[in-house]
Design an enzyme around this catalytic site. Structure first.
Site, PDB file in Angstrom:
ATOM      1  N   ASP A 137       0.834  -1.192   0.000  1.00  0.00           N
ATOM      2  CA  ASP A 137       0.000   0.000   0.000  1.00  0.00           C
ATOM      3  C   ASP A 137       0.877   1.253   0.000  1.00  0.00           C
ATOM      4  O   ASP A 137       2.036   1.225   0.430  1.00  0.00           O
ATOM      5  CB  ASP A 137      -0.898   0.019   1.240  1.00  0.00           C
ATOM      6  CG  ASP A 137      -1.901  -1.120   1.256  1.00  0.00           C
ATOM      7  OD1 ASP A 137      -2.278  -1.583   0.168  1.00  0.00           O
ATOM      8  OD2 ASP A 137      -2.304  -1.541   2.357  1.00  0.00           O
ATOM      9  N   LYS A 138       0.314   2.352  -0.441  1.00  0.00           N
ATOM     10  CA  LYS A 138       1.039   3.627  -0.505  1.00  0.00           C
ATOM     11  C   LYS A 138       1.734   3.954   0.815  1.00  0.00           C
ATOM     12  O   LYS A 138       2.896   4.347   0.832  1.00  0.00           O
ATOM     13  CB  LYS A 138       0.065   4.747  -0.878  1.00  0.00           C
ATOM     14  CG  LYS A 138       0.654   6.146  -0.788  1.00  0.00           C
ATOM     15  CD  LYS A 138      -0.397   7.208  -1.027  1.00  0.00           C
ATOM     16  CE  LYS A 138       0.167   8.607  -0.814  1.00  0.00           C
ATOM     17  NZ  LYS A 138      -0.851   9.665  -0.995  1.00  0.00           N
TER      18      LYS A 138
END
Length: 324
Positions: A137-138
């Site tokens: 994820d970011k």
């Protein structure tokens, strides 16, 4: 573009099978969909003749494949710094920082890891997803492996499916966890929120998801947990920890808000309020090199913000010891 040419003989054991199926077994470096496309375009000949993908082979025929590797991705290269922990002709291991999106998408058309990879190695455009075989994820920091050759890509995808890649994470969660264990709960798209995943029955669209976890440190209202993945579903650790009633600190999607221990110091209050991402770090990655067979293992240092959060929790425990 890169031109590839291969000549081979259809194995006798393939007799009675479809041409596209046989070709996928003969040339495992290429996806079946890509090979099927080449067959339809006449770029793969069987005994010097064009045949349909569904043509049944008899074994012993001569195959000639000559085609151009066209770009699989259309993202643009960008000069973005990469922390490369290992690289050879077949793969690289990246230590991804917090805030870097892996793939371009809605709201993030550029400035992603993929853009950076294409600048570093333009040939990655010829691989599916630019060689990215799994993602973070970011706002999750840590280690990722990226394929640089089709052989490595095919092998790494298979290794991930067989759970042959060891992936270890550190998470800071809400609540005091007593002991470790295993979460074996399928995960699928949330029924009402398309941005979320959730625990769902297999019959209802869920896919197998297994997370092993153990408690490293316990504080008054939080815990540091080690998580090891067998599977790699989207948001798996975040969903599984929330399912246990212990969502990750800072997780805006699966969390249930800020939790401040009674009598918390201003330093701890500031640390918890200021932590604006899920407290998750991909700290260890280990696997066998898919081409050379070498055993590879990598460790990523804990990000500074997660280190500061844990130090603040430790300091609070000194002031307010936990009673077992």
């Amino acid at each position: 573009m890169t031109t590839v040419r291969h000549e081979a003989t259809v194995p006798v054991a393939a007799a009675g099978r479809r041409f596209d199926q046989s070709l996928a077994e003969m040339f495992p470096d290429y996806s079946r969909s890509r090979l099927t496309g080449w067959i339809k375009e006449g770029k793969v000949l069987l005994d010097s003749a064009r045949v349909a993908p569904r043509h049944l082979v008899r074994g012993g025929e001569q195959v000639v494949l000559e085609a151009e590797l066209e770009a699989e991705v259309d993202a643009q290269p960008e000069d973005i710094a990469l922390d490369i922990r290992f690289e050879d002709d077949d793969l690289m291991v990246i230590d991804k920082p917090v805030g870097l999106v892996v793939h371009p998408g809605a709201g993030n058309p550029a400035g992603t890891l993929l853009n950076a990879l294409l600048h570093h190695s333009p040939a990655l455009a010829e691989l599916p997803r630019g060689g990215i075989v799994h993602r973070l994820d970011k706002d999750t920091a840590g280690l990722m492996v990226v394929a640089k050759s089709m052989a490595a890509h095919t092998a790494l995808v298979a290794m991930l499916a067989r759970h042959d890649v060891h992936r270890q994470y550190e998470a800071v969660v809400l609540g005091t966890m007593v002991a470790g264990g295993t979460v074996d709960q399928p995960i699928g798209r949330h029924q009402h929120d398309r941005l979320k995943q959730g625990v769902r029955d297999v019959e209802d669209g869920g896919k197998e998801a297994v997370t092993h976890y153990r408690v490293r440190e316990r504080f008054r209202a939080h815990s540091v947990v080690q998580c090891n993945l067998e599977t790699g579903r989207t948001h798996q650790i975040r969903v599984h920890m929330a399912h246990l009633g212990h969502p990750l600190v800072g997780d805006q999607l699966y969390g249930n808000g800020l939790r401040l221990p009674r009598g918390a110091s201003q330093a701890l209050i500031d640390a918890l309020r200021g932590f604006r991402r899920q407290a998750l770090h991909a700290e260890k990655l280990a696997f066998e090199h898919p081409v050379t067979g070498e055993s590879l293992e990598f460790d990523s240092p804990r990000p500074a913000d997660q280190e500061a959060l844990i130090e603040a929790l430790r300091a609070d425990t000194v002031l307010h010891p936990i009673e077992d």
